[in-house]
Design an enzyme around this catalytic site. Structure first.
Site, short mmCIF file in Angstrom:
data_model
loop_
_atom_site.label_atom_id
_atom_site.label_comp_id
_atom_site.label_asym_id
_atom_site.label_seq_id
_atom_site.Cartn_x
_atom_site.Cartn_y
_atom_site.Cartn_z
N SER A 56 0.75 -3.54 4.08
CA SER A 56 2.21 -3.68 4.17
C SER A 56 2.92 -3.08 2.95
O SER A 56 4.12 -3.29 2.79
CB SER A 56 2.58 -5.16 4.28
OG SER A 56 1.97 -5.73 5.40
N GLY A 57 2.17 -2.40 2.11
CA GLY A 57 2.77 -1.85 0.88
C GLY A 57 2.64 -2.81 -0.29
O GLY A 57 3.47 -2.84 -1.19
N THR A 58 1.55 -3.57 -0.28
CA THR A 58 1.33 -4.60 -1.30
C THR A 58 1.29 -4.03 -2.71
O THR A 58 1.90 -4.58 -3.63
CB THR A 58 -0.01 -5.32 -1.02
OG1 THR A 58 -0.24 -5.35 0.38
CG2 THR A 58 -0.02 -6.71 -1.60
N LYS A 109 -1.91 -12.36 -5.80
CA LYS A 109 -1.71 -11.73 -4.49
C LYS A 109 -2.59 -12.43 -3.45
O LYS A 109 -3.66 -12.92 -3.78
CB LYS A 109 -2.14 -10.27 -4.67
CG LYS A 109 -1.90 -9.38 -3.50
CD LYS A 109 -2.21 -7.94 -3.90
CE LYS A 109 -3.57 -7.51 -3.38
NZ LYS A 109 -3.79 -6.06 -3.41
N HIS A 111 -3.52 -12.16 1.11
CA HIS A 111 -3.18 -11.69 2.47
C HIS A 111 -3.30 -12.84 3.47
O HIS A 111 -3.22 -12.62 4.68
CB HIS A 111 -4.14 -10.59 2.91
CG HIS A 111 -4.02 -9.32 2.12
ND1 HIS A 111 -2.83 -8.66 1.93
CD2 HIS A 111 -4.96 -8.58 1.48
CE1 HIS A 111 -3.04 -7.56 1.21
NE2 HIS A 111 -4.31 -7.50 0.92
N ARG A 133 5.81 -5.07 7.06
CA ARG A 133 5.99 -3.63 7.35
C ARG A 133 5.98 -3.43 8.86
O ARG A 133 5.27 -4.18 9.57
CB ARG A 133 4.83 -2.85 6.71
CG ARG A 133 4.92 -1.36 6.87
CD ARG A 133 3.69 -0.68 6.29
NE ARG A 133 3.85 0.76 6.21
CZ ARG A 133 2.90 1.59 5.87
NH1 ARG A 133 1.68 1.15 5.56
NH2 ARG A 133 3.12 2.90 5.83
N1 LIG Z 1 3.53 3.59 -4.82
C1 LIG Z 1 2.64 3.24 -3.90
N2 LIG Z 1 1.40 2.86 -4.27
C2 LIG Z 1 0.48 2.51 -3.34
N3 LIG Z 1 0.70 2.50 -2.01
C3 LIG Z 1 1.91 2.87 -1.60
C4 LIG Z 1 2.92 3.25 -2.50
N4 LIG Z 1 4.00 3.58 -1.78
C5 LIG Z 1 3.69 3.44 -0.50
N5 LIG Z 1 2.42 2.99 -0.37
C6 LIG Z 1 1.76 2.78 0.93
O1 LIG Z 1 1.37 1.42 1.15
C7 LIG Z 1 0.28 1.41 2.09
C8 LIG Z 1 -0.84 0.55 1.56
O2 LIG Z 1 -0.47 -0.79 1.61
P1 LIG Z 1 -1.26 -1.89 0.75
O3 LIG Z 1 -0.89 -1.67 -0.69
O4 LIG Z 1 -0.71 -3.17 1.30
O5 LIG Z 1 -2.70 -1.72 0.99
C9 LIG Z 1 -0.16 2.86 2.27
O6 LIG Z 1 0.44 3.31 3.47
P2 LIG Z 1 -0.16 4.49 4.36
O7 LIG Z 1 -1.60 4.18 4.59
O8 LIG Z 1 0.68 4.48 5.58
O9 LIG Z 1 0.03 5.73 3.55
C10 LIG Z 1 0.45 3.53 1.04
O10 LIG Z 1 0.69 4.91 1.21
C1 LIG Z 2 -11.09 -5.45 6.56
C2 LIG Z 2 -11.00 -6.63 5.71
C3 LIG Z 2 -10.05 -6.43 4.57
C4 LIG Z 2 -10.51 -6.39 3.29
C5 LIG Z 2 -9.63 -6.28 2.25
C6 LIG Z 2 -8.30 -6.17 2.48
O1 LIG Z 2 -7.41 -6.13 1.45
S1 LIG Z 2 -6.75 -4.86 0.81
O2 LIG Z 2 -5.95 -4.15 1.83
O3 LIG Z 2 -7.80 -4.02 0.23
O4 LIG Z 2 -5.90 -5.45 -0.23
C7 LIG Z 2 -7.83 -6.18 3.75
C8 LIG Z 2 -8.71 -6.31 4.81
#
Ligand SMILES: Nc1ncnc2c1ncn2[C@@H]1O[C@H](COP(=O)(O)O)[C@@H](OP(=O)(O)O)[C@H]1O
Ligand SMILES: CCc1ccc(OS(=O)(=O)O)cc1
Length: 284
Positions: A56-58, A109, A111, A133
């Site tokens: 979700s852009g964590t 953090k 999920h 998201r």
């Molecule tokens: N500055 C940033 N750093 C890391 N991820 C970012 C970012 N800006 C946008 N994102 C997007 O956030 C998503 C990852 O989410 P999370 O951090 O929850 O794992 C990715 O989407 P996409 O896979 O659509 O590119 C990534 O590109």
């Molecule tokens: C598929 C299971 C999993 C594992 C870890 C996750 O977190 S993160 O997106 O790397 O922060 C999410 C799902």
């Protein structure tokens, strides 16, 4: 990301067996055996919790929260691996015992769905920032993540993955329930509900909301400067020249979804979100 298992290619059956069910929610294996300890995890009033459904852009939110709360330099944030700075509650590393001992103020953090978070959070004992998201971009991102994840080495098609998503059969359970449960708590005094797309659409409003929620005093000039710094963080990902398409942009799903997949998705979305007034931007 937690990598606690050996590399194994995933057939559908193998993929299923990597999860376990907890009160009807499919959770990743590293959550096993610690859900009770998580429910009883002691929370502090000075904590800030960042909660999202995966992809979700964590990381971006973490960076922005870090910048707004600590006034840190965006170039420094870009250089450090923020994921290493902020512990994830349920991951094996650093683990609950270490997180319990971290000095205040802690940024943590998770999920996990609202109902599985520490019960102290339900009683409003610390601040929780939730970000949602749009599910079409999210499912594409989650699929790419599964394809690249050594522990999952997911081999199914996007279509099959999307079906799992619609049927609530992915790690961390139903996205539909995850967001709606938090949406129901959006008016709680300790909860701030944000949307990923708003970072792209109206960053200044989001930074202002965050500063107010976190109790960071800022006048108009400080807000402008903070927003400018946050914009650098947003752009760092989406405009990265090394990537073939701008990652993280809103609406990338349109290049992946087929027309029939989109129709099916819209139907399921309507069924599962029909009664909820939460709206998403699927394009900008
Ligand atoms: N500055 C940033 N750093 C890391 N991820 C970012 C970012 N800006 C946008 N994102 C997007 O956030 C998503 C990852 O989410 P999370 O951090 O929850 O794992 C990715 O989407 P996409 O896979 O659509 O590119 C990534 O590109
Ligand atoms: C598929 C299971 C999993 C594992 C870890 C996750 O977190 S993160 O997106 O790397 O922060 C999410 C799902």
């Amino acid at each position: 990301m937690a990598e606690s298992e050996a590399e194994t290619p995933s057939t559908p059956g193998e993929f299923e067996s990597k999860y376990f069910e907890f009160h009807g929610v499919r959770l990743p294996p590293f959550c096993r055996g610690k859900m009770e300890e998580i429910a009883n995890f002691p929370v502090r009033p000075s904590d800030v919790w960042i909660v999202t459904y995966p992809k979700s852009g964590t990381s971006l939110l973490q960076e922005v929260v870090y910048l707004v709360s600590q006034g840190a330099d965006p170039d420094e944030i870009g250089l450090m691996n923020i994921d290493e700075q902020l512990p994830v509650l349920e991951y094996p590393q650093p683990g609950l015992d270490i997180i319990k001992e971290l000095t205040s103020p802690r940024l943590i953090k998770s999920h996990l769905p609202y109902r599985f978070l520490p019960s102290d959070l339900h009683s409003g004992d610390s601040k929780v920032i939730y970000m949602a998201r749009n599910p079409k971009d999210l499912v594409v991102s989650y699929y790419q993540f599964h394809r690249s994840l050594r522990t999952m080495s997911y081999r199914g098609t996007f279509q099959e993955f999307c079906r799992r998503f619609m049927n609530d059969k992915l790690g961390y359970g139903s996205w539909f329930e995850h967001v709606q449960e938090f949406w129901e708590h959006r008016m709680d005094s300790n909860v701030l509900f944000l949307k990923y797309e708003d970072m792209h659409r109206d960053l200044v409003a989001m930074v202002e909301q965050l500063a107010r929620f976190l109790g960071v005093p800022c006048d108009k000039a400080q807000l402008e400067s903070l927003t400018e710094h946050c914009r650098q963080l947003v752009d760092q990902c989406c405009d990265a020249e090394a990537l073939p398409v701008g990652r993280g942009r809103v609406g990338l799903w349109k290049d992946i979804f087929t027309v029939s997949m989109n129709e099916k998705f819209d139907l399921v979305y309507k069924q599962k979100m029909g009664k909820c007034d939460l709206m998403f931007d699927f394009y900008l």
